[in-house]
Design an enzyme around this catalytic site. Structure first.
Site, PDB file in Angstrom:
ATOM      1  N   HIS A 156       0.815  -1.230   0.000  1.00  0.00           N
ATOM      2  CA  HIS A 156       0.000   0.000   0.000  1.00  0.00           C
ATOM      3  C   HIS A 156       0.843   1.272   0.000  1.00  0.00           C
ATOM      4  CE1 HIS A 156      -3.243  -2.695   0.306  1.00  0.00           C
ATOM      5  NE2 HIS A 156      -2.868  -3.143   1.485  1.00  0.00           N
ATOM      6  N   ALA A 157       1.850   1.334   0.868  1.00  0.00           N
ATOM      7  CA  ALA A 157       2.653   2.558   0.954  1.00  0.00           C
ATOM      8  C   ALA A 157       3.484   2.740  -0.320  1.00  0.00           C
ATOM      9  CB  ALA A 157       3.553   2.494   2.187  1.00  0.00           C
ATOM     10  N   CYS A 211      -7.751  -5.974   4.560  1.00  0.00           N
ATOM     11  CA  CYS A 211      -9.060  -5.684   5.161  1.00  0.00           C
ATOM     12  C   CYS A 211     -10.154  -6.581   4.581  1.00  0.00           C
ATOM     13  CB  CYS A 211      -9.419  -4.219   4.949  1.00  0.00           C
ATOM     14  SG  CYS A 211      -9.386  -3.751   3.222  1.00  0.00           S
ATOM     15  N   ASP A 243      -7.079 -13.558  24.715  1.00  0.00           N
ATOM     16  CA  ASP A 243      -6.332 -12.300  24.740  1.00  0.00           C
ATOM     17  C   ASP A 243      -5.781 -12.092  26.145  1.00  0.00           C
ATOM     18  OD1 ASP A 243      -6.432  -9.620  22.663  1.00  0.00           O
ATOM     19  OD2 ASP A 243      -5.729  -9.280  24.691  1.00  0.00           O
ATOM     20  N   ASP A 272       3.924   1.056   7.259  1.00  0.00           N
ATOM     21  CA  ASP A 272       4.077   0.316   8.525  1.00  0.00           C
ATOM     22  C   ASP A 272       5.520   0.183   9.019  1.00  0.00           C
ATOM     23  OD1 ASP A 272       1.375  -0.101   8.531  1.00  0.00           O
ATOM     24  OD2 ASP A 272       1.467  -2.296   8.482  1.00  0.00           O
ATOM     25  N   LEU A 275      -1.661   1.032   9.856  1.00  0.00           N
ATOM     26  CA  LEU A 275      -2.935   1.051   9.130  1.00  0.00           C
ATOM     27  C   LEU A 275      -2.676   1.366   7.662  1.00  0.00           C
ATOM     28  CD1 LEU A 275      -5.309   3.060  11.519  1.00  0.00           C
ATOM     29  CD2 LEU A 275      -5.567   0.657  10.859  1.00  0.00           C
TER      30      LEU A 275
HETATM   31  C1  FAD Z   1      -5.964  -9.151   7.909  1.00  0.00           C
HETATM   32  C2  FAD Z   1      -5.640  -7.687   7.871  1.00  0.00           C
HETATM   33  C3  FAD Z   1      -6.657  -6.746   7.851  1.00  0.00           C
HETATM   34  C4  FAD Z   1      -6.354  -5.384   7.813  1.00  0.00           C
HETATM   35  N1  FAD Z   1      -7.376  -4.496   7.770  1.00  0.00           N
HETATM   36  C5  FAD Z   1      -7.112  -3.171   7.700  1.00  0.00           C
HETATM   37  C6  FAD Z   1      -8.175  -2.222   7.585  1.00  0.00           C
HETATM   38  O1  FAD Z   1      -9.367  -2.585   7.555  1.00  0.00           O
HETATM   39  N2  FAD Z   1      -7.859  -0.909   7.553  1.00  0.00           N
HETATM   40  C7  FAD Z   1      -6.571  -0.471   7.579  1.00  0.00           C
HETATM   41  O2  FAD Z   1      -6.328   0.754   7.494  1.00  0.00           O
HETATM   42  N3  FAD Z   1      -5.536  -1.361   7.677  1.00  0.00           N
HETATM   43  C8  FAD Z   1      -5.786  -2.683   7.741  1.00  0.00           C
HETATM   44  N4  FAD Z   1      -4.761  -3.592   7.854  1.00  0.00           N
HETATM   45  C9  FAD Z   1      -3.384  -3.087   7.994  1.00  0.00           C
HETATM   46  C10 FAD Z   1      -2.765  -2.793   6.643  1.00  0.00           C
HETATM   47  O3  FAD Z   1      -2.848  -3.931   5.816  1.00  0.00           O
HETATM   48  C11 FAD Z   1      -1.304  -2.401   6.795  1.00  0.00           C
HETATM   49  O4  FAD Z   1      -1.235  -1.267   7.621  1.00  0.00           O
HETATM   50  C12 FAD Z   1      -0.718  -2.101   5.429  1.00  0.00           C
HETATM   51  O5  FAD Z   1      -0.563  -3.310   4.717  1.00  0.00           O
HETATM   52  C13 FAD Z   1       0.623  -1.392   5.496  1.00  0.00           C
HETATM   53  O6  FAD Z   1       1.073  -1.207   4.191  1.00  0.00           O
HETATM   54  P1  FAD Z   1       2.629  -1.097   3.862  1.00  0.00           P
HETATM   55  O7  FAD Z   1       2.733  -0.962   2.388  1.00  0.00           O
HETATM   56  O8  FAD Z   1       3.254  -0.056   4.716  1.00  0.00           O
HETATM   57  O9  FAD Z   1       3.269  -2.455   4.362  1.00  0.00           O
HETATM   58  P2  FAD Z   1       3.038  -3.980   3.939  1.00  0.00           P
HETATM   59  O10 FAD Z   1       1.645  -4.198   3.538  1.00  0.00           O
HETATM   60  O11 FAD Z   1       3.593  -4.792   5.045  1.00  0.00           O
HETATM   61  O12 FAD Z   1       3.940  -4.146   2.630  1.00  0.00           O
HETATM   62  C14 FAD Z   1       5.340  -4.145   2.663  1.00  0.00           C
HETATM   63  C15 FAD Z   1       5.853  -4.667   1.344  1.00  0.00           C
HETATM   64  O13 FAD Z   1       7.287  -4.650   1.382  1.00  0.00           O
HETATM   65  C16 FAD Z   1       7.796  -5.839   0.821  1.00  0.00           C
HETATM   66  N5  FAD Z   1       9.136  -6.063   1.410  1.00  0.00           N
HETATM   67  C17 FAD Z   1       9.424  -6.200   2.729  1.00  0.00           C
HETATM   68  N6  FAD Z   1      10.762  -6.368   2.892  1.00  0.00           N
HETATM   69  C18 FAD Z   1      11.308  -6.334   1.658  1.00  0.00           C
HETATM   70  C19 FAD Z   1      12.643  -6.458   1.169  1.00  0.00           C
HETATM   71  N7  FAD Z   1      13.685  -6.619   1.985  1.00  0.00           N
HETATM   72  N8  FAD Z   1      12.852  -6.398  -0.168  1.00  0.00           N
HETATM   73  C20 FAD Z   1      11.808  -6.219  -1.026  1.00  0.00           C
HETATM   74  N9  FAD Z   1      10.524  -6.097  -0.614  1.00  0.00           N
HETATM   75  C21 FAD Z   1      10.285  -6.141   0.703  1.00  0.00           C
HETATM   76  C22 FAD Z   1       6.762  -6.896   1.201  1.00  0.00           C
HETATM   77  O14 FAD Z   1       6.809  -7.999   0.314  1.00  0.00           O
HETATM   78  C23 FAD Z   1       5.451  -6.115   1.071  1.00  0.00           C
HETATM   79  O15 FAD Z   1       4.885  -6.203  -0.198  1.00  0.00           O
HETATM   80  C24 FAD Z   1      -5.015  -4.959   7.842  1.00  0.00           C
HETATM   81  C25 FAD Z   1      -3.981  -5.907   7.857  1.00  0.00           C
HETATM   82  C26 FAD Z   1      -4.297  -7.252   7.857  1.00  0.00           C
HETATM   83  C27 FAD Z   1      -3.182  -8.258   7.829  1.00  0.00           C
HETATM   84  N1  NAI Z   2     -10.485  -2.549  10.716  1.00  0.00           N
HETATM   85  C1  NAI Z   2      -9.219  -2.152  10.735  1.00  0.00           C
HETATM   86  O1  NAI Z   2      -8.912  -0.969  10.684  1.00  0.00           O
HETATM   87  C2  NAI Z   2      -8.151  -3.190  10.852  1.00  0.00           C
HETATM   88  C3  NAI Z   2      -6.880  -2.803  11.172  1.00  0.00           C
HETATM   89  N2  NAI Z   2      -5.893  -3.725  11.303  1.00  0.00           N
HETATM   90  C4  NAI Z   2      -4.573  -3.251  11.773  1.00  0.00           C
HETATM   91  O2  NAI Z   2      -3.575  -4.235  11.551  1.00  0.00           O
HETATM   92  C5  NAI Z   2      -2.662  -4.250  12.651  1.00  0.00           C
HETATM   93  C6  NAI Z   2      -2.538  -5.655  13.213  1.00  0.00           C
HETATM   94  O3  NAI Z   2      -3.815  -6.100  13.726  1.00  0.00           O
HETATM   95  P1  NAI Z   2      -3.869  -7.076  14.966  1.00  0.00           P
HETATM   96  O4  NAI Z   2      -2.832  -8.128  14.829  1.00  0.00           O
HETATM   97  O5  NAI Z   2      -5.273  -7.485  15.179  1.00  0.00           O
HETATM   98  O6  NAI Z   2      -3.358  -6.144  16.159  1.00  0.00           O
HETATM   99  P2  NAI Z   2      -4.169  -5.341  17.283  1.00  0.00           P
HETATM  100  O7  NAI Z   2      -3.156  -4.430  17.879  1.00  0.00           O
HETATM  101  O8  NAI Z   2      -5.431  -4.780  16.776  1.00  0.00           O
HETATM  102  O9  NAI Z   2      -4.564  -6.459  18.351  1.00  0.00           O
HETATM  103  C7  NAI Z   2      -3.645  -7.299  18.964  1.00  0.00           C
HETATM  104  C8  NAI Z   2      -4.322  -7.969  20.153  1.00  0.00           C
HETATM  105  O10 NAI Z   2      -3.453  -8.996  20.634  1.00  0.00           O
HETATM  106  C9  NAI Z   2      -3.442  -8.937  22.057  1.00  0.00           C
HETATM  107  N3  NAI Z   2      -2.171  -9.526  22.482  1.00  0.00           N
HETATM  108  C10 NAI Z   2      -0.932  -8.981  22.440  1.00  0.00           C
HETATM  109  N4  NAI Z   2      -0.024  -9.867  22.863  1.00  0.00           N
HETATM  110  C11 NAI Z   2      -0.681 -11.000  23.182  1.00  0.00           C
HETATM  111  C12 NAI Z   2      -0.289 -12.287  23.645  1.00  0.00           C
HETATM  112  N5  NAI Z   2       0.986 -12.588  23.864  1.00  0.00           N
HETATM  113  N6  NAI Z   2      -1.261 -13.213  23.846  1.00  0.00           N
HETATM  114  C13 NAI Z   2      -2.566 -12.927  23.615  1.00  0.00           C
HETATM  115  N7  NAI Z   2      -2.984 -11.731  23.165  1.00  0.00           N
HETATM  116  C14 NAI Z   2      -2.056 -10.789  22.932  1.00  0.00           C
HETATM  117  C15 NAI Z   2      -3.621  -7.473  22.392  1.00  0.00           C
HETATM  118  O11 NAI Z   2      -4.149  -7.300  23.689  1.00  0.00           O
HETATM  119  C16 NAI Z   2      -4.606  -7.031  21.309  1.00  0.00           C
HETATM  120  O12 NAI Z   2      -5.950  -7.187  21.714  1.00  0.00           O
HETATM  121  C17 NAI Z   2      -3.196  -3.261  13.683  1.00  0.00           C
HETATM  122  O13 NAI Z   2      -2.487  -2.052  13.558  1.00  0.00           O
HETATM  123  C18 NAI Z   2      -4.640  -3.073  13.277  1.00  0.00           C
HETATM  124  O14 NAI Z   2      -5.141  -1.792  13.605  1.00  0.00           O
HETATM  125  C19 NAI Z   2      -6.129  -5.051  11.154  1.00  0.00           C
HETATM  126  C20 NAI Z   2      -7.377  -5.507  10.820  1.00  0.00           C
HETATM  127  C21 NAI Z   2      -8.487  -4.600  10.613  1.00  0.00           C
END
Ligand code: FAD
Ligand code: NAI
Length: 444
Positions: free
Chosen positions: A11-12, A43, A179, A281, A298
């Site tokens: 994304h970034a 997401c 948790d 991130d 995020l």
């Molecule tokens: C299940 C899930 C649900 C989520 N839901 C939401 C949501 O609803 N709303 C929201 O705002 N955020 C959500 N997030 C969080 C969001 O996905 C992350 O904040 C976002 O992906 C960050 O984007 P990024 O590009 O900074 O990093 P990343 O997505 O981690 O991407 C980093 C990229 O760098 C590449 N890379 C890493 N190291 C190297 C290297 N050494 N050489 C070459 N390439 C490399 C990786 O392959 C990757 O493609 C969710 C995340 C997950 C996992």
């Molecule tokens: N709707 C949205 O905006 C979404 C955002 N994201 C983002 O992606 C990132 C990662 O999401 P999550 O992994 O869900 O992180 P999170 O920070 O939302 O939740 C992690 C949870 O794990 C618990 N925890 C921490 N250490 C633990 C341990 N050792 N044992 C048991 N529980 C423990 C914490 O208390 C917390 O409730 C976050 O920044 C989140 O905001 C992810 C999914 C959806």
């Protein structure tokens, strides 16, 4: 022609590359990503796993081909191994073992985050499942095809955890959520809101094991049970969702870092080394609710930081407006949104914070259908009265209201000013004394 190198194209990185190429064709843009896909929307992972969408195709909005069509040179499945800030080169390794040395004039680090894996016994057993990448979602979907995969334990009741718990329940599996905190979503909401979500999860048959610490995962090759300091839970699959850590190994020795290892950046996304930027991130954000650097992983922050870095790299000075960590969730139709600090977080930071709560129907009582209860909390500074945070919950979509609070925190608006802000009224949408105004007016 200067050379701009971007490491990481999710994304970034994609936002940065698109912004650079939309604004200028005068630069050579070279992109490296170690993964085989670009722009997977995590997401949508729970929606896909829970069969709420028909497939993953719509969860991608870019690709190698799309970035190349705009003029970038893109190396996929190519991992960057080393950065040389003196010589201004990076070293990368392709999937076939070939080495690439790439010079740069400006470097953007967009290497994102990695799921935290606790180093407890059994963390590496089969079916202990991380959930970050497209490939992880594919793994989970494949595993769910096995009807023997009956008991699923989700460790971490944060955003990923609760979303996936719902998805697994939609498959009719036995789901337990563990948790360490005494509730779910504790980073985003205060108790009266997390209690609503707890009830919602329990009413849908999810077993909650909150306030427990996982000490061991047991199994014989494959995971069989999760052991906490209080109980043991049968498990055919264990999903680890206990947060992200910045993937900032590459610049670790030379770049200034935040306490969790994220690259420390200023509002132009510049790191401590000239011509090196960090976004998404792997970097810090400026958090307006605490007036300082913070780590908030995020996609929203990732995209905006990519845009900011791109303009600065192109020579157009642009500052980030900072962030409030605005977020939202919808679980079994219970919708919650929040921004800024919770009351708990504010107090932990030593702020003399107060909260104003209000509950009402969303629309006038004479609107007999689609008129749901709404609940709101505004958190504000007890001395300056500046808004620090807000939380809202309803079965109705009230998400747009939180954006105003995000702006209020950013612009340091007081709760008293908010109480007199011109908010429209129409019975189809709200009451003349709507819940936002009433919560602000009720502030002590
Ligand atoms: C299940 C899930 C649900 C989520 N839901 C939401 C949501 O609803 N709303 C929201 O705002 N955020 C959500 N997030 C969080 C969001 O996905 C992350 O904040 C976002 O992906 C960050 O984007 P990024 O590009 O900074 O990093 P990343 O997505 O981690 O991407 C980093 C990229 O760098 C590449 N890379 C890493 N190291 C190297 C290297 N050494 N050489 C070459 N390439 C490399 C990786 O392959 C990757 O493609 C969710 C995340 C997950 C996992
Ligand atoms: N709707 C949205 O905006 C979404 C955002 N994201 C983002 O992606 C990132 C990662 O999401 P999550 O992994 O869900 O992180 P999170 O920070 O939302 O939740 C992690 C949870 O794990 C618990 N925890 C921490 N250490 C633990 C341990 N050792 N044992 C048991 N529980 C423990 C914490 O208390 C917390 O409730 C976050 O920044 C989140 O905001 C992810 C999914 C959806």
């Amino acid at each position: 022609m200067s050379r701009i190198v971007v490491i990481g194209a999710n994304h970034a990185g994609t936002a940065a590359v698109n912004t650079i190429l939309s604004n200028s064709k005068e630069h050579e843009v070279v992109v490296f990503d170690s993964n085989s896909n670009i722009s997977f929307l995590g997401c949508g992972m729970a929606l896909w796993i829970g069969n709420q969408i028909s497939g993953p195709e719509g969860l991608f909005y870019s690709s190698k081909a799309a970035l190349e069509a705009k003029g970038a040179k893109v190396f996929m499945e190519t991992r960057v191994l080393d950065l040389d800030f003196e010589r201004k080169t990076i070293l990368a390794e392709g999937k076939d073992g070939s080495m690439i040395q790439q010079p740069y004039d400006k470097l953007i680090l967009a290497t994102g985050s990695l799921p935290i894996v606790p180093m407890i016994p059994g963390h590496d057993l089969k079916n202990v499942q991380p959930v970050k990448l497209y490939q992880h979602a594919q793994d989970v979907i494949e595993k769910l095809k096995n009807p023997e995969m009956k008991d699923i334990v989700v460790v971490g009741a944060g955003y990923i955890g609760v979303e996936l718990a719902e998805a697994f329940k939609r498959h009719g599996r036995n789901v337990t959520m563990i948790d360490v905190e005494k509730t779910c979503l504790s980073a985003y909401y205060d108790e009266s809101f997390t209690d609503m979500m707890k009830r919602n999860l329990e009413e849908h048959g999810i077993r909650l094991a909150f306030g427990e610490k996982v000490t061991e995962i047991r199994g014989n090759g494959c995971v069989e049970e999760v052991v906490t300091n209080m109980n043991r839970y049968k498990a055919d699959m264990v999903v680890m969702a206990i947060g992200f850590r910045p993937n900032a190994e590459l610049g670790k020795k030379q770049l200034a870092q935040f306490r969790n290892g994220a690259y420390l950046v200023n509002k132009q996304q510049e790191t401590s080394v000239t011509d090196v930027y960090a976004i998404g991130d792997c970097a810090t954000v400026y958090d307006n609710s605490i007036d300082g650097e913070n780590y908030i992983a995020l996609a929203t922050n990732a995209v905006r930081s990519g845009v900011v870095a791109a303009h600065n790299v192109l020579g157009t000075p642009l500052e980030s407006a900072g962030v409030q960590g605005s977020n939202g969730i919808s679980i079994f139709d219970l919708k919650m949104v929040s921004t800024g600090l919770t009351l708990n977080k504010a107090k932990r930071r030593g702020i003399n914070a107060l909260a104003s709560d209000y509950e009402d129907l969303q629309k006038p009582e004479f609107i007999e259908s689609e008129n749901e209860p709404v609940k709101i909390r505004i958190v504000y500074d007890g001395e300056t009265r500046v808004v620090l945070g807000a939380q809202m919950a309803s079965r109705h979509d009230l998400s747009m209201g939180i954006h105003m609070f995000s702006l209020a925190i950013q612009e340091k608006v007081t709760v008293d000013k908010l109480a007199l802000t011109d908010l429209f009224f129409l019975p189809h949408f709200n009451k003349p004394y709507n819940y936002i105004t009433m919560a602000a007016l009720s502030a002590k």
